[in-house]
Structure formats: C-alpha cells, structure tokens
Design a protein around this motif. Structure first.
Motif, PDB file in Angstrom:
ATOM      1  N   ARG A   9      17.320  11.809  13.641  1.00  0.00           N
ATOM      2  CA  ARG A   9      16.047  11.033  13.667  1.00  0.00           C
ATOM      3  C   ARG A   9      14.793  11.827  12.896  1.00  0.00           C
ATOM      4  N   VAL A  10      14.974  13.046  12.683  1.00  0.00           N
ATOM      5  CA  VAL A  10      13.896  14.087  12.097  1.00  0.00           C
ATOM      6  C   VAL A  10      13.930  13.588  10.485  1.00  0.00           C
ATOM      7  N   PHE A  11      15.340  13.607  10.224  1.00  0.00           N
ATOM      8  CA  PHE A  11      15.554  13.105   8.796  1.00  0.00           C
ATOM      9  C   PHE A  11      15.058  11.896   8.230  1.00  0.00           C
ATOM     10  N   ALA A  12      15.519  10.907   9.333  1.00  0.00           N
ATOM     11  CA  ALA A  12      14.998   9.564   8.999  1.00  0.00           C
ATOM     12  C   ALA A  12      13.407   9.446   8.908  1.00  0.00           C
ATOM     13  N   CYS A  13      12.853  10.170   9.668  1.00  0.00           N
ATOM     14  CA  CYS A  13      11.265  10.046   9.799  1.00  0.00           C
ATOM     15  C   CYS A  13      10.719  10.648   8.283  1.00  0.00           C
ATOM     16  N   MET A  14      11.600  11.716   8.070  1.00  0.00           N
ATOM     17  CA  MET A  14      11.150  12.312   6.788  1.00  0.00           C
ATOM     18  C   MET A  14      11.341  11.328   5.586  1.00  0.00           C
ATOM     19  N   VAL A  15      12.439  10.633   5.495  1.00  0.00           N
ATOM     20  CA  VAL A  15      12.542   9.694   4.499  1.00  0.00           C
ATOM     21  C   VAL A  15      11.622   8.529   4.441  1.00  0.00           C
ATOM     22  N   VAL A  16      11.214   8.045   5.748  1.00  0.00           N
ATOM     23  CA  VAL A  16      10.199   6.886   5.863  1.00  0.00           C
ATOM     24  C   VAL A  16       8.869   7.586   5.289  1.00  0.00           C
ATOM     25  N   LEU A  17       8.375   8.905   5.719  1.00  0.00           N
ATOM     26  CA  LEU A  17       7.202   9.514   5.231  1.00  0.00           C
ATOM     27  C   LEU A  17       7.281   9.489   3.692  1.00  0.00           C
ATOM     28  N   LEU A  18       8.412   9.857   3.131  1.00  0.00           N
ATOM     29  CA  LEU A  18       8.201   9.978   1.757  1.00  0.00           C
ATOM     30  C   LEU A  18       8.291   8.898   0.827  1.00  0.00           C
ATOM     31  N   ALA A  19       8.998   7.842   1.602  1.00  0.00           N
ATOM     32  CA  ALA A  19       8.880   6.364   0.927  1.00  0.00           C
ATOM     33  C   ALA A  19       7.345   5.885   1.083  1.00  0.00           C
ATOM     34  N   ALA A  20       6.710   6.071   2.219  1.00  0.00           N
ATOM     35  CA  ALA A  20       5.344   5.689   2.168  1.00  0.00           C
ATOM     36  C   ALA A  20       4.373   6.562   1.086  1.00  0.00           C
ATOM     37  N   SER A  21       4.713   7.811   1.138  1.00  0.00           N
ATOM     38  CA  SER A  21       3.827   8.530   0.301  1.00  0.00           C
ATOM     39  C   SER A  21       4.086   8.177  -1.082  1.00  0.00           C
ATOM     40  N   ALA A  22       5.226   7.525  -1.429  1.00  0.00           N
ATOM     41  CA  ALA A  22       5.680   7.173  -2.921  1.00  0.00           C
ATOM     42  C   ALA A  22       4.994   5.857  -3.054  1.00  0.00           C
ATOM     43  N   ASN A  23       4.932   4.933  -1.920  1.00  0.00           N
ATOM     44  CA  ASN A  23       4.470   3.743  -2.078  1.00  0.00           C
ATOM     45  C   ASN A  23       2.842   3.792  -2.376  1.00  0.00           C
ATOM     46  N   ILE A  24       2.320   4.801  -1.548  1.00  0.00           N
ATOM     47  CA  ILE A  24       0.752   4.913  -1.699  1.00  0.00           C
ATOM     48  C   ILE A  24       0.367   5.225  -3.102  1.00  0.00           C
ATOM     49  N   GLN A  25       1.392   6.380  -3.846  1.00  0.00           N
ATOM     50  CA  GLN A  25       0.938   6.832  -5.137  1.00  0.00           C
ATOM     51  C   GLN A  25       1.072   5.601  -5.970  1.00  0.00           C
ATOM     52  N   ALA A  26       2.339   4.903  -5.879  1.00  0.00           N
ATOM     53  CA  ALA A  26       2.441   3.613  -6.860  1.00  0.00           C
ATOM     54  C   ALA A  26       1.454   2.863  -6.850  1.00  0.00           C
ATOM     55  N   ARG A  27       0.696   2.746  -5.789  1.00  0.00           N
ATOM     56  CA  ARG A  27      -0.551   1.595  -5.665  1.00  0.00           C
ATOM     57  C   ARG A  27      -1.636   2.058  -6.135  1.00  0.00           C
ATOM     58  N   GLN A  28      -1.779   3.531  -6.298  1.00  0.00           N
ATOM     59  CA  GLN A  28      -2.843   4.151  -6.924  1.00  0.00           C
ATOM     60  C   GLN A  28      -2.688   4.209  -8.467  1.00  0.00           C
ATOM     61  N   LEU A  29      -1.581   3.976  -8.955  1.00  0.00           N
ATOM     62  CA  LEU A  29      -1.300   4.056 -10.272  1.00  0.00           C
ATOM     63  C   LEU A  29      -1.474   2.613 -10.928  1.00  0.00           C
ATOM     64  N   PRO A  30      -2.396   2.399 -12.042  1.00  0.00           N
ATOM     65  CA  PRO A  30      -2.585   0.752 -12.216  1.00  0.00           C
ATOM     66  C   PRO A  30      -1.400   0.218 -13.051  1.00  0.00           C
ATOM     67  N   ASP A  31      -1.398  -1.148 -12.751  1.00  0.00           N
ATOM     68  CA  ASP A  31      -0.471  -2.012 -13.226  1.00  0.00           C
ATOM     69  C   ASP A  31      -1.185  -2.728 -14.375  1.00  0.00           C
ATOM     70  N   PHE A  32      -0.672  -2.617 -15.784  1.00  0.00           N
ATOM     71  CA  PHE A  32      -1.505  -3.410 -16.752  1.00  0.00           C
ATOM     72  C   PHE A  32      -0.940  -4.588 -17.197  1.00  0.00           C
ATOM     73  N   THR A  33       0.175  -5.096 -16.319  1.00  0.00           N
ATOM     74  CA  THR A  33       0.971  -6.073 -16.934  1.00  0.00           C
ATOM     75  C   THR A  33       0.080  -7.425 -17.086  1.00  0.00           C
ATOM     76  N   ASP A  34      -0.730  -7.813 -16.102  1.00  0.00           N
ATOM     77  CA  ASP A  34      -1.667  -8.924 -16.063  1.00  0.00           C
ATOM     78  C   ASP A  34      -2.657  -8.597 -17.252  1.00  0.00           C
ATOM     79  N   LEU A  35      -3.021  -7.608 -17.167  1.00  0.00           N
ATOM     80  CA  LEU A  35      -4.167  -7.410 -18.180  1.00  0.00           C
ATOM     81  C   LEU A  35      -3.552  -7.736 -19.568  1.00  0.00           C
ATOM     82  N   VAL A  36      -2.432  -7.151 -20.055  1.00  0.00           N
ATOM     83  CA  VAL A  36      -1.817  -7.322 -21.307  1.00  0.00           C
ATOM     84  C   VAL A  36      -1.604  -8.710 -21.381  1.00  0.00           C
ATOM     85  N   GLU A  37      -1.112  -9.514 -20.521  1.00  0.00           N
ATOM     86  CA  GLU A  37      -0.603 -10.937 -20.505  1.00  0.00           C
ATOM     87  C   GLU A  37      -1.898 -11.698 -20.995  1.00  0.00           C
TER      88      GLU A  37
END
Length: 476
Positions: A9-37
């Motif tokens: 259970r502890v391991f599963a929680c850590m995986v979820v937290l890491l995934a959430a952290s990665a998603n937060i970081q991904a959301r903070q980085l800009p996505d230029f695809t629409d801009l370029v198009e």
C-alpha cells in the motif's frame, strides 16, 4: 503477510504521488503546439541575391604570378585571387543569403531586418503555402535594423502584434524562422533581460533571450505564449558564428513605429537631444554627492543642439525624461529617439547636488556623427601628484578637434591617474567641475585636489567624452 500488504500500500501511494507530481510539472511547462500551428502561417522565408565583385587583386609592383605545373592546386588558388596573368578585370558574381520575416497586413506588407535585404538586387519571399513572390523594399532603417517589404498578394495570414513592454524576465517566448534555410523552425526559451543596449545600437532597447537563434532566423518574429509578436529577432552574441545562448530581439513597438514611418514618409525621424552621456558609477556617484548610482551623466553638450538651447550642462545627470525615470544611461537614447520631433518635454536633472527641471524642445537626430581629429602637443609637464604627463594644445589644434580647452595626456605612470583609467592620448577637459585650459591650469587644479576623496574628471577619448572618478590617495 500483513506487513507485506502494508508495504504494498505504501509503495502504491508513492507511485500515485510521483505520478501526480510529474503531471503537475508537465502542466507547468508550456505546450507550444497550438501556438506554432496558429502563428507559423504568417512567417515567411526571405532569400536575397546580391551582386558582388570578385576577380583579380593586384600584386605588388615587380612581382608576377609564378609558373606552376599544369593541374597544380596552387595555380587555381593564384588565379582565384589574382586572375590570369596579364588579365584581371574584376568579375561580377551573384551571392545569395537567407533570412526570415513576418506578414503584418493582409495586402502584403512584411517586416524583417535591414541586414537581411541590404544591397539585394532581388528579394524572393516564400509563403507558408509555398508560393514564391518577388518583394519590393518600401524602406529600410539602419539604426534599428528594420526593413519594410511589400509583396503583391491579398488576404494573407497576418501576425498578431503584441506589447513587449508587458514582457517579464523569466517569461517563456518562442521564435519561428529559417535557421540555415530550414523553413519554419520553432525554438523556445525565456526572456533573459530587457532594455539591453548594444554597441552602435543606442536607439533600440533590445530584448535578450536564450532562444536558439542562428543565421537565417534574422528578421523572424518572437512570440509570447499568447501567440503575439513581441519582438523581431535581430542579433546574437557569438564567438563561433552560431548560437551561444545570447539572442537579441528588437521590441515590436520600435519595429512597428519604424515600419509606419517608412510606409508614410519613406524615412525614420527620431528625437534628438544633442548630448553625449555615460553611466554613473559608484565612484562617480560619490564624487557628485549622490546616495546611489542613477541616471545618465552628460559628458558633452553639442553646439547648436536642443540641449544647449535648454541650458543643459556638462556634469548634469538626467534623472527623468518626459516623465520616465532614467535608471541607466542606456535608458535615455531610446526614450529620446521615440519622442516626437519638435515636442517640448520636461527633463529632470541633478546639478551640483540639487534637482531641477528644464524644458527641452527636441530636434531631429542628424544622419552623421561628429568627427574629431587628433592633435599634437606643445608645452609639456610631468611633475604632478597624479603620475601623468600632459601637454598643451595649440589654438589651431583645438579648433580642429572642436574643443575650447584641454590638455593632452602623453604618458601615464603609477599613481591616481592610472588607477582612474586615464590613458595616453586622452584629453583632460575638466577636473572636479573646473575647465582645464592649459598645462598651467592643470597643475594648479591638481595641487588643490583633496586627498582620499573621489572627484570627477572629464576626458576626451577617441572623439567622445567620458567621466572618470579619480582619487588622490592619502599619505601613508
């Protein structure tokens, strides 16, 4: 078994937290695809053809091209540079270069850099839909490195113009252009600094970024995250010819103002104050009785200039111009240049420790810079507290240089002058606010200098005046 489940259970929680952290970081980085198009359709590739002279260089008198074996590579080398023996008229050839630009009106007006189209006898613009059209130069402005082109087309995609003044250091930006001819390449980075002054580019407060800009990007747009053009990519700092992390863009407000003037009048008019200025260093601030370095220090007032008419003086420090605060000397030229010619504006200066406001009616910036000749000395002295050897200038020499006074520095030894940065060939004009008209006046002024206190010294170097902070050391 219970312990194993708990660990799982502890391991599963850590995986979820890491995934959430990665998603937060991904959301903070800009996505230029629409801009370029959305934005790239308004970006164009510009190819130019110039006619250049190539052919024979003349050999020194009495030297001829040596006879070399047939097929020798050295023979080709000699013929390339010096032509055939006995011949040698220069040959005209075509040179091609690439750049970028962007469309600012549906009927075909395009912004790019002056250096992209300079001396071109043919300019071809390639659009996003692969059409290739000949372009006409409406006007160019060397000082800002901006050029306005026109192609014959209708209903073209147009770049959205933004405001560079709203940019913040650290903000994401994106460039689209044709580096090395690779069409519509997108590169991203952040704003590194604003209001940069570059050598020989006093009238443009450049935006500095770390966006990868290479040959071929010149003239292309710099976008903010809203897809608005905030700059025109113009220069890079490089020791190799390629990108090294320092790129400079012309603020879009400057470029659009130039484009409007070129379209309406065929040339660019800039406000002119008529002063030569420099930064106020910590030592100079102390010599002028200031609590901190600030403003633009006037080192020279041009004759028959708006500044002279308004009674601005050498040694004045411009603190604000037309209501805009001047933090550094590099802030003043762009503000003056962008002000309407003939407009009367308030200028707040610090003079002898007190602030006052003068009103200046701006003139138009002249086309040519002032030229100052060299001079030869007459009377010489080397016995003084500064460790410097100076000489008188004749009346004729002063007239040629355009100075009322001054003494020529002939040698600099160890001492206060050398420590202050005074060099051989400088002309000392003022010491502690007092004009120096001769060697005798120089000696008298030097003898009265206080020990252990910074005083301002005005010198002329390579045709331009500079203030230096000089301090006579206290006796040990």
């Amino acid at each position: 078994m219970t312990g194993f489940k708990e660990m799982a259970r502890v391991f599963a929680c850590m995986v979820v937290l890491l995934a959430a952290s990665a998603n937060i970081q991904a959301r903070q980085l800009p996505d230029f695809t629409d801009l370029v198009e959305q934005a790239s359709a308004a970006v164009v590739n510009i190819s130019t053809t110039q006619k250049v002279q190539s052919g024979s260089m003349e050999l020194p008198e009495g030297i001829e091209i040596p006879e070399l074996p047939e097929g020798s590579p050295f023979g080709d080398l000699f013929r390339h540079f010096f032509g055939e023996p006995g011949g040698g008229m220069p040959q005209e050839r075509e040179a091609k270069s690439l750049g970028s630009g962007f469309i600012i009106s549906k009927d075909g007006y395009i912004l790019t850099n002056n250096h992209v189209v300079k001396d071109a006898h043919e300019i071809i613009v390639r659009l996003a839909d692969r059409r290739e059209l000949k372009a006409e130069v409406i006007g160019t402005d060397e000082r800002s490195d901006v050029a306005l082109l026109k192609i014959e087309a209708k209903n073209l995609p147009v770049a959205v113009i933004g405001e560079s003044e709203q940019l913040k250091v650290g903000e994401w930006v994106l460039a689209i252009g044709s580096p090395f001819g690779f069409d519509r390449s997108a590169t991203a980075g952040i704003v590194s600094a604003k209001g940069r002054a570059l050598p020989r580019e006093n009238y443009v407060p450049f935006i500095q970024t770390d966006v990868a800009i290479n040959p071929g990007n010149s003239g292309g747009p710099l976008f903010n995250l809203d897809g608005e053009v905030v700059g025109v990519n113009s220069q890079i700092y490089s020791r190799t010819g390629g990108y090294m992390g320092l790129s400079f863009s012309i603020p879009i407000e400057v470029a659009m103002d130039v484009a409007t003037q070129l379209k309406e009048h065929g040339k660019v008019s800039r406000g002119w104050l008529g002063v030569l200025i420099q930064d106020v260093t910590l030592e100079l601030a102390e010599s002028f009785g200031m609590s901190k370095p600030q403003g633009a220090l006037i080192a020279k007032v041009m004759p028959d200039s708006p500044a002279e008419a308004a009674n601005l003086q050498v040694g004045d420090i411009v603190m604000s111009f037309n209501g805009r605060e001047i933090e550094r000397s590099s802030s003043l030229p762009p503000v003056v240049g962008s002000t309407q010619v003939g407009k009367k504006v308030p200028v707040k200066v610090m003079r002898e420790g007190r602030t006052q406001t003068l009103w200046v009616e701006l003139g138009e910036l002249p086309d040519k810079d002032e030229k100052i000749a060299k001079a030869e000395p007459s009377k010489i002295t080397s016995d003084n507290r500064l460790g410097v050897e100076v000489a008188d200038l004749t009346d004729q020499q002063r007239k040629e240089i355009g100075l009322e006074g001054g003494v020529l520095v002939q040698g600099v030894g160890k001492g206060a002058a050398g420590d202050a940065g005074i060099r051989e060939g400088d002309i000392i004009l003022r010491i502690d606010g007092k004009l120096i008209g001769s060697v005798d006046e120089f000696e008298q002024r030097v003898e009265k200098l206080p020990e252990g206190k910074s005083v301002a010294v005005l010198i002329q170097r390579r045709g331009g005046p500079i203030f230096l902070a000089l301090k006579v050391p206290e006796p040990k």
